[in-house]
Motif scaffolding. Structure first.
Motif, PDB file in Angstrom:
ATOM      1  N   ILE A 117      20.558  97.323  70.262  1.00  0.00           N
ATOM      2  CA  ILE A 117      20.081  98.458  70.248  1.00  0.00           C
ATOM      3  C   ILE A 117      20.408  99.579  69.800  1.00  0.00           C
ATOM      4  N   ASP A 118      19.432  99.901  69.379  1.00  0.00           N
ATOM      5  CA  ASP A 118      19.563 101.318  68.115  1.00  0.00           C
ATOM      6  C   ASP A 118      18.812 102.095  69.245  1.00  0.00           C
ATOM      7  N   ILE A 119      19.882 102.963  69.431  1.00  0.00           N
ATOM      8  CA  ILE A 119      19.436 104.567  70.219  1.00  0.00           C
ATOM      9  C   ILE A 119      19.345 105.265  69.537  1.00  0.00           C
ATOM     10  N   ALA A 176      17.629 109.702  67.629  1.00  0.00           N
ATOM     11  CA  ALA A 176      17.340 111.179  68.641  1.00  0.00           C
ATOM     12  C   ALA A 176      15.656 110.829  69.437  1.00  0.00           C
ATOM     13  N   GLY A 177      15.218 110.043  68.489  1.00  0.00           N
ATOM     14  CA  GLY A 177      13.576 110.192  68.437  1.00  0.00           C
ATOM     15  C   GLY A 177      13.616 108.707  69.782  1.00  0.00           C
ATOM     16  N   THR A 178      13.944 107.667  69.235  1.00  0.00           N
ATOM     17  CA  THR A 178      13.790 106.568  70.380  1.00  0.00           C
ATOM     18  C   THR A 178      15.170 105.681  70.075  1.00  0.00           C
ATOM     19  N   VAL A 179      14.909 104.706  71.426  1.00  0.00           N
ATOM     20  CA  VAL A 179      15.957 103.974  71.604  1.00  0.00           C
ATOM     21  C   VAL A 179      14.846 102.231  70.607  1.00  0.00           C
ATOM     22  N   ASP A 180      15.468 101.569  70.066  1.00  0.00           N
ATOM     23  CA  ASP A 180      15.061 100.401  69.803  1.00  0.00           C
ATOM     24  C   ASP A 180      15.645  99.405  69.649  1.00  0.00           C
ATOM     25  N   LEU A 181      14.885  98.463  70.792  1.00  0.00           N
ATOM     26  CA  LEU A 181      15.645  97.194  71.595  1.00  0.00           C
ATOM     27  C   LEU A 181      14.939  95.729  70.444  1.00  0.00           C
ATOM     28  N   CYS A 182      16.030  95.395  69.969  1.00  0.00           N
ATOM     29  CA  CYS A 182      15.668  93.740  69.332  1.00  0.00           C
ATOM     30  C   CYS A 182      16.333  93.122  69.660  1.00  0.00           C
ATOM     31  N   ARG A 183      15.889  91.140  69.605  1.00  0.00           N
ATOM     32  CA  ARG A 183      16.044  90.031  69.915  1.00  0.00           C
ATOM     33  C   ARG A 183      16.275  89.615  68.867  1.00  0.00           C
ATOM     34  N   LEU A 203      12.719 105.543  43.308  1.00  0.00           N
ATOM     35  CA  LEU A 203      13.994 104.059  42.897  1.00  0.00           C
ATOM     36  C   LEU A 203      13.570 103.441  41.656  1.00  0.00           C
ATOM     37  N   ASP A 204      13.611 102.317  41.419  1.00  0.00           N
ATOM     38  CA  ASP A 204      13.176 101.310  40.571  1.00  0.00           C
ATOM     39  C   ASP A 204      12.827 100.199  41.611  1.00  0.00           C
ATOM     40  N   SER A 205      12.932 100.025  42.559  1.00  0.00           N
ATOM     41  CA  SER A 205      12.220  99.102  43.346  1.00  0.00           C
ATOM     42  C   SER A 205      12.867  99.264  44.754  1.00  0.00           C
ATOM     43  N   VAL A 206      11.731  99.252  45.839  1.00  0.00           N
ATOM     44  CA  VAL A 206      11.748  99.494  47.022  1.00  0.00           C
ATOM     45  C   VAL A 206      11.622  98.585  48.676  1.00  0.00           C
ATOM     46  N   MET A 207      12.399  98.362  49.407  1.00  0.00           N
ATOM     47  CA  MET A 207      12.180  97.734  50.517  1.00  0.00           C
ATOM     48  C   MET A 207      12.115  98.108  52.267  1.00  0.00           C
ATOM     49  N   ILE A 208      11.509  97.703  52.473  1.00  0.00           N
ATOM     50  CA  ILE A 208      11.400  98.147  53.752  1.00  0.00           C
ATOM     51  C   ILE A 208      12.241  97.343  55.033  1.00  0.00           C
ATOM     52  N   CYS A 209      12.474  97.227  56.242  1.00  0.00           N
ATOM     53  CA  CYS A 209      12.910  96.246  56.913  1.00  0.00           C
ATOM     54  C   CYS A 209      12.993  97.304  58.164  1.00  0.00           C
ATOM     55  N   SER A 210      13.073  96.119  59.085  1.00  0.00           N
ATOM     56  CA  SER A 210      13.795  96.963  60.800  1.00  0.00           C
ATOM     57  C   SER A 210      14.915  97.293  60.844  1.00  0.00           C
ATOM     58  N   GLU A 211      15.458  98.837  61.526  1.00  0.00           N
ATOM     59  CA  GLU A 211      16.219  99.516  60.565  1.00  0.00           C
ATOM     60  C   GLU A 211      17.487  98.206  62.534  1.00  0.00           C
ATOM     61  N   PRO A 212      17.423  98.694  63.459  1.00  0.00           N
ATOM     62  CA  PRO A 212      17.826  97.013  64.270  1.00  0.00           C
ATOM     63  C   PRO A 212      18.333  95.999  63.585  1.00  0.00           C
ATOM     64  N   LEU A 255      22.217  85.451  75.167  1.00  0.00           N
ATOM     65  CA  LEU A 255      21.235  86.645  74.859  1.00  0.00           C
ATOM     66  C   LEU A 255      22.076  87.977  76.013  1.00  0.00           C
ATOM     67  N   LYS A 256      22.842  87.900  76.889  1.00  0.00           N
ATOM     68  CA  LYS A 256      23.243  88.968  78.302  1.00  0.00           C
ATOM     69  C   LYS A 256      24.264  88.670  77.403  1.00  0.00           C
ATOM     70  N   ASP A 257      24.794  87.817  77.085  1.00  0.00           N
ATOM     71  CA  ASP A 257      26.271  87.884  76.577  1.00  0.00           C
ATOM     72  C   ASP A 257      26.504  88.585  75.054  1.00  0.00           C
ATOM     73  N   ASN A 258      25.759  89.113  74.164  1.00  0.00           N
ATOM     74  CA  ASN A 258      26.367  89.508  73.390  1.00  0.00           C
ATOM     75  C   ASN A 258      24.952  90.497  72.772  1.00  0.00           C
ATOM     76  N   VAL A 259      25.285  91.409  73.541  1.00  0.00           N
ATOM     77  CA  VAL A 259      24.502  92.867  73.116  1.00  0.00           C
ATOM     78  C   VAL A 259      25.445  94.259  72.431  1.00  0.00           C
ATOM     79  N   LEU A 260      24.686  94.952  71.316  1.00  0.00           N
ATOM     80  CA  LEU A 260      25.070  95.580  69.868  1.00  0.00           C
ATOM     81  C   LEU A 260      24.468  96.512  70.446  1.00  0.00           C
ATOM     82  N   LEU A 261      25.172  97.209  70.963  1.00  0.00           N
ATOM     83  CA  LEU A 261      25.169  98.801  70.480  1.00  0.00           C
ATOM     84  C   LEU A 261      25.678 100.217  69.777  1.00  0.00           C
TER      85      LEU A 261
END
Lengths: 369, 268
Positions: free
Chosen positions: A186-188, A190-197, A161-170, A306-312
């Protein structure tokens, strides 16, 4: 393509020339979701691809001649795995051994790094970039990926790549849906379930939790339950994984899950509906508990939002009825919950990463070259 | 838009699309699929054009708008056609490449064989063993010998001196024929060497041409390889984008974190 990139790196144009050159030539943006089980890409030339995150190298000269390739990926690698030195270089979202915890030998770490690097390059090649275009990519990483792990990914991607950035998946998932605040992702995988606020800024460490009760955990649970109920059945973990992907459900009245396993070489049918339900449901309580932690540590005035807005999202969100099951569990444990499942779980992460790549100011890309 | 244009776009879209079983879509996690009617596509193009003109404050008559909309749809057709041409051209080039590679290998093999033959021919020594007398040569000798002997006997009436002279004459005649045969063999060898050299020259020339063609086709294939991006320049967040300020702040944070990572990597 690699030659032209090396040449571009040797003789980069300076200052305004760079922007002018970029304006003359095409710019390909790529979003990459590097998962433990699957790697997906979405790019600005319309290409979207997904492949298994596995890499295989022919074991000897004979298999090399037979397979006609020095390295195989995805389904092709799985089909020929008996002739290959087979690697699944990512575990719980990070490159195996990259954190130096002593679990792997130096040689194993090296091989996993090489495999991860080849996987990243292969993922990018799936976008079929033109050699005369700039290629800018954003790679989504697990929420709690270490600096070392991120460095390895950036190094690998920088070769193509000419230029690359990393960011959090969730975060990428949320960005792709234009959802930046008062949100729990909530990002489910194979290896991990990532929860992000998400609360209007980039999530920090206290906004993110990672569980290892994810897809692979469900596979192991299912295998254990089937073995207990039907000790005579013969199966491999690959077979369990395939069955899970076809029949995973937590619905209260699911269709019967009847599969065939060999018993002493002869195929026989087994009803594994109960086992499937139990294995898939086993990930719900840990998720709800973690959601509770993230909610409880938030400003009380905004906890209900937050409880009202959970994205799976993520591959695991394809378990039939999982969104409803989590919502129900939240109602019971936390008093309220509303769960929305993303439309395209396989591509939600890389779609979001692509959007980030596109929206990133051009001068930021230049500075990271 | 004219019906013909409508049909062309519909045909092109159908040609470029591929059918996928519902089961495969489900496996990929797709629970719903978006179905786009050709009429919706026409409306989308029209709305995109109209919104862009409005954003730029350009006011046009209904006829002018219709003209621009039709041109936009034609451009879509052209771009999609170009991409089809690109793919077809790639495929042809790959086939041409394979044929050229095959020809190149055959030429190389033929050149090698001929070069070995030339080397062998050039080092072969032409001597009496390579120039045996032919049947015609022997007949000639016999006939000449018979004539010569008759003349001789007629001259001398048969005695020892005569005998010796006869033998000498026979040797002389045979030597003469042998020399002729040797000269012919050497001439044949020279002809053969010259022929091989000419053939090798032609093969080398053909090999060079094929090599050049191979290099050119490979370069063209490399240049056209890949699917072009829809963007001809750097993009970035539009000021008109929803949640512009929030996004701008978030993107800056991502950039800052990546710059920090880059610095750490450099220091390491």
């Amino acid at each position: 393509m690699e030659e032209s990139k090396k040449n571009a790196k040797k003789n980069p144009p300076a200052g305004d020339e760079k922007t002018e050159k970029a304006e003359e030539q095409g710019v390909l943006y790529i979003g990459i979701d590097l998962g433990t089980s699957r790697t997906s890409i979405a790019s600005s030339n319309g290409v979207r691809e997904s492949t298994f995150s596995v890499v295989g190298y022919p074991k000897d000269v004979v298999s090399r001649k037979l397979l006609k390739k020095p390295v195989l990926y995805g389904e092709e690698a799985i089909e020929n795995r008996l002739s290959l030195d087979f690697y699944r270089p990512l575990e719980k979202g990070v490159i195996k051994g990259s954190d130096g915890n002593g679990e792997f030998t130096k040689e194993e770490v090296e091989m996993n790094l090489n495999a991860a690097r080849d996987l990243v390059k292969h993922a990018i090649s799936l976008a079929q970039p033109r050699p005369d275009e700039l290629v800018y990519g954003v790679i989504g990483c697990p929420a709690q990926s270490s600096i070392k792990n991120k460095s390895y990914l950036v190094q690998a991607a920088s070769e193509v790549l000419d230029s690359v950035m990393i960011c959090s998946e969730p975060f990428a998932v949320a960005y792709g849906m234009d959802w930046f605040t008062d949100l729990l992702v909530i990002d489910i995988g194979a290896g991990t379930v990532d929860l992000c606020r998400m609360h209007g800024t980039l999530p920090e460490e206290e906004d993110q939790l990672t569980l290892d009760t994810a897809g692979d955990f469900v596979d192991r649970e299912l295998a254990g339950l089937i073995k207990k109920a039907y000790p005579e059945a013969q199966f491999s973990m690959n077979m369990i994984k395939t069955i899970k992907e076809q029949h995973a459900t937590v619905q209260k009245q699911p269709s019967p899950v009847v599969v065939e396993f060999p018993v002493e070489g002869k195929p026989r049918e087994f009803d594994i509906t109960e086992q499937m339900l139990a294995a898939c449901h086993s990930i719900v309580p840990p998720i709800t508990e973690s959601l509770g932690k993230l909610i409880a540590s938030f400003d009380p005035e905004f906890q209900m939002r937050l409880k009202d807005n959970v994205l799976l999202g993520g591959g695991g969100s394809q378990i039939h009825g999982l969104g409803d099951a989590i919502q129900e569990d939240m109602m019971e444990r936390l008093g309220h919950g509303r769960v929305v499942t993303v439309e395209e779980p396989v591509y939600a992460g890389c779609n979001g990463a692509l959007k980030i790549a596109h929206d990133m100011p051009p001068e930021f890309w230049e500075q990271l070259k | 838009m004219t019906n013909k244009l409508s049909l062309n776009i519909l045909r092109l879209l159908r040609h470029r699309s591929k059918s996928t079983p519902l089961r495969r879509l489900e496996q990929r996690g797709l629970k719903n699929v978006t179905v786009l009617n050709i009429k919706d596509l026409k409306d989308l193009i029209r709305d995109a054009v109209n919104n862009t003109l409005r954003d730029f404050g350009i006011s046009l008559s209904p006829d002018e708008l219709k003209l621009i909309n039709d041109r936009a749809r034609e451009e879509l057709l052209r771009v999609m056609g170009d991409r089809d041409d690109l793919k077809a051209s790639m495929k042809n080039m790959e086939m041409e490449l394979e044929t050229l590679k095959g020809n190149f290998m055959l030429l190389k093999a033929e050149l090698e064989v001929n070069s070995r033959m030339l080397e062998s021919e050039e080092t072969r020594v032409i001597d009496q063993d390579c120039a045996p007398l032919t049947h015609e040569g022997i007949e000639t000798i016999e006939s000449s010998l018979a004539d010569s002997l008759r003349d001789l006997f007629a001259e001398h009436g048969g005695n020892e001196e005569l005998r010796d002279q006869a033998i000498l004459m026979a040797h002389h005649l045979i030597d003469r024929e042998r020399e002729k045969a040797l000269d012919q063999a050497k001439a044949s060898q020279e002809d053969r060497i010259a022929q091989l050299k000419r053939r090798i020259g032609k093969l080398n020339s053909k090999l060079r041409e094929t090599e050049d063609l191979l290099t050119r086709v490979r370069a063209e294939a490399r240049a056209e390889h890949g699917i072009p991006s829809e963007f001809r320049g750097l993009q970035g967040l539009s000021e008109h984008a929803a949640y512009y300020e929030e996004k701008e702040a978030l993107l800056r944070e991502i950039f800052t974190l990546n710059m920090d990572l880059k610095r750490l990597m450099t220091e390491a």
